[in-house]
Design an enzyme around this catalytic site. Structure first.
Site, mmCIF file in Angstrom:
data_model
loop_
_atom_site.group_PDB
_atom_site.id
_atom_site.type_symbol
_atom_site.label_atom_id
_atom_site.label_comp_id
_atom_site.label_asym_id
_atom_site.label_seq_id
_atom_site.Cartn_x
_atom_site.Cartn_y
_atom_site.Cartn_z
ATOM 1 N N CYS B 80 0.851 -1.203 0.000
ATOM 2 C CA CYS B 80 0.000 0.000 0.000
ATOM 3 C C CYS B 80 0.883 1.248 0.000
ATOM 4 C CB CYS B 80 -0.993 -0.036 1.156
ATOM 5 S SG CYS B 80 -2.289 1.196 0.954
ATOM 6 N N HIS B 180 -4.016 -4.642 -0.503
ATOM 7 C CA HIS B 180 -3.635 -5.225 0.784
ATOM 8 C C HIS B 180 -3.672 -6.748 0.686
ATOM 9 C CE1 HIS B 180 -3.441 -1.601 3.260
ATOM 10 N NE2 HIS B 180 -4.319 -1.121 2.396
ATOM 11 N N GLU B 182 -2.686 -8.800 2.794
ATOM 12 C CA GLU B 182 -3.036 -9.325 4.123
ATOM 13 C C GLU B 182 -4.530 -9.260 4.376
ATOM 14 O OE1 GLU B 182 -1.779 -6.454 3.435
ATOM 15 O OE2 GLU B 182 -2.525 -4.892 4.772
#
Lengths: 252, 201
Positions: B80, B180, B182
């Site tokens: 990001c 993202h 994650e």
């Protein structure tokens, strides 16, 4: 292409999940950690976890409990409830929240939203707007200390202060399961250009279809439909896909 | 060990959880000796470009990162804002110098009727066939208002949001994602395996 998101809301009373009707008469509906685990295994698009009585009951954030919910989640999660300081936000982000949902503090101290946005970036600052329809069809937002704001004025002020997203809930439709308040959502989307999450009133997958057919929002949130019916977020997305709306398919 | 750089900005807990779920040992640290011995340096980030660069400066991490990543060719993954910091310049909150590892600058996504921030699940278009093959799904979670208008030869995928926005970058040992991983469930874990699973001398 940006996908339409279907977002379950976990509303929490400090120890259990609860679901309200018109923001009152909370009914217990389960354990948040288990619910988060189920939603994660179903690959939901995003989750909102809100301690809905924290401000009223003057209860601080229960970080260790929130963390055990966040630990179950590999999808984006917004966390709300009694967020009043930059330290609250920093703590929530550091235990795995992606967004914070600010309500009372935004009504009481709009400058707090500006500070939060400057410090953490607009993309993680979601403003919860609980709108109530007045006798003349006008929408108002009420604070706990009894201040009342016109919906459009409040939305514009928050946009100017650096909010990243709005979570627009209809107080009147909350828990009624008879459909979203489309005029509220339309008015909101015309007033501001930030992303919006529509909430309040979904009870059936067709309610989501009508929302996306009538409004330009990208996301819809709901709780009752997932607690009290057999429908899952995937059922709603299948219906949306049949009608040509872009949705994200889960791999599982 | 893969080390997630702790500089006070960034959702380090989520990144740690995802890297471990993808099957890799990882920890969070800003300790120079741990960074020096890391297999990969992972730089997450949420917040503003200017603030992030100031924090990296204050922790004396910039010369260390330049040395480890540019000279010693240690694998790097920016996430990001961590992707945007690779740029020469950021324009959020005034002009700020970035790490400058890849030519180009970070600018606000131009408004063309879409809602900004770019928030939600969007599909990327890989130009790198190895990346394409590694991913079971092309939908990833994005949340950003700025994008890296980067040197084209290092852009390995883009995402359409009014304009084609840089979604991933690779320049040798330097990897980065605007989305993202994650937070992107199975697709995100697959991306992490794509980056972290390769052997580097």
């Amino acid at each position: 292409m940006l996908k339409r998101r279907i977002i379950p809301v976990l509303s929490f009373n400090g120890f259990a999940l609860v679901k309200t009707k018109k923001f009152s008469s909370p009914r217990m509906v389960g354990n948040p950690i288990q619910a988060a685990r189920v939603y994660n295994s179903r690959g939901v698009d995003e989750l909102l976890f809100v301690d809905i009585f924290a401000t009223e009951q003057n209860r601080p954030l229960n970080l260790s409990f929130i963390k055990s919910v966040l630990d179950e989640c590999f999808m984006p999660v917004g966390v709300g409830g009694a967020i009043r300081t930059l330290e609250n936000i920093s703590q929530l982000l550091s235990i795995g929240a992606d967004k914070v949902i600010i309500k009372s503090a935004a009504l009481d101290r709009p400058e707090f939203v500006a500070e939060a946005s400057r410090t953490f970036g607009a993309q993680c600052i979601t403003i919860a707007v609980d709108a109530k329809k007045g006798p003349m069809g006008e929408y108002k937002v009420h604070s706990l200390n009894g201040d009342t704001f016109a919906l459009q004025d409040f939305l514009k002020e928050m946009e100017d202060r650096g909010a990243g997203e709005f979570f627009i809930q209809s107080v009147d439709n909350d828990g009624m399961m008879e459909g979203f308040d489309l005029s509220l959502i339309k008015l909101s989307q015309e007033t501001v250009s930030l992303p919006l999450i529509a909430a309040g009133g979904a009870g059936d997958p067709t309610h989501f279809l009508h929302l996306f057919q009538e409004c330009s929002v990208d996301a819809a949130a709901a709780a009752s439909i997932f607690h009290f019916t057999q429908y899952t977020p995937n059922d709603i997305k299948s219906l949306l896909a049949e009608h040509g709306f872009p949705v994200r398919y889960n791999l599982k | 060990m893969h080390v997630i750089i702790d500089y006070g900005l960034g959702n380090t807990a989520s990144v740690l959880k995802a890297v471990r779920a993808a099957g890799f040992p990882a920890e969070i640290s800003s300790n120079p000796s741990l960074l020096e011995n890391a297999e990969t340096l992972i730089l997450p980030g949420v917040g503003s470009f200017r603030d992030a660069m100031h924090r990296l400066e204050k922790l004396y991490l910039i010369p260390l990162l330049n040395n480890l990543v540019l000279s010693k060719k240690k694998r790097f993954l920016g996430i990001c804002l961590g992707l945007q910091l690779l740029a020469e310049w950021g324009t959020e909150d005034g002009v700020t110098q970035g790490l400058g590892w890849i030519k180009g600058k970070v600018e606000k996504i131009p408004f063309s009727g879409q809602r900004i921030p770019h928030m939600g699940w969007n599909n990327i278009t890989p130009t790198d066939s190895a990346l394409q093959e590694a991913l079971p799904s092309l939908d990833f979670y994005f949340m950003h208002s700025y994008y890296f208008h980067a040197e084209e030869e290092y852009v390995t995928s883009t995402v359409e949001y009014g304009i084609p926005v840089t979604a991933t970058i690779q320049k040798g040992n330097i990897f980065a994602a605007q989305f993202h991983p994650e937070k992107s469930q199975e697709a995100g874990l697959a991306y992490l395996r794509f980056v972290l699973g390769k052997q580097y001398a």
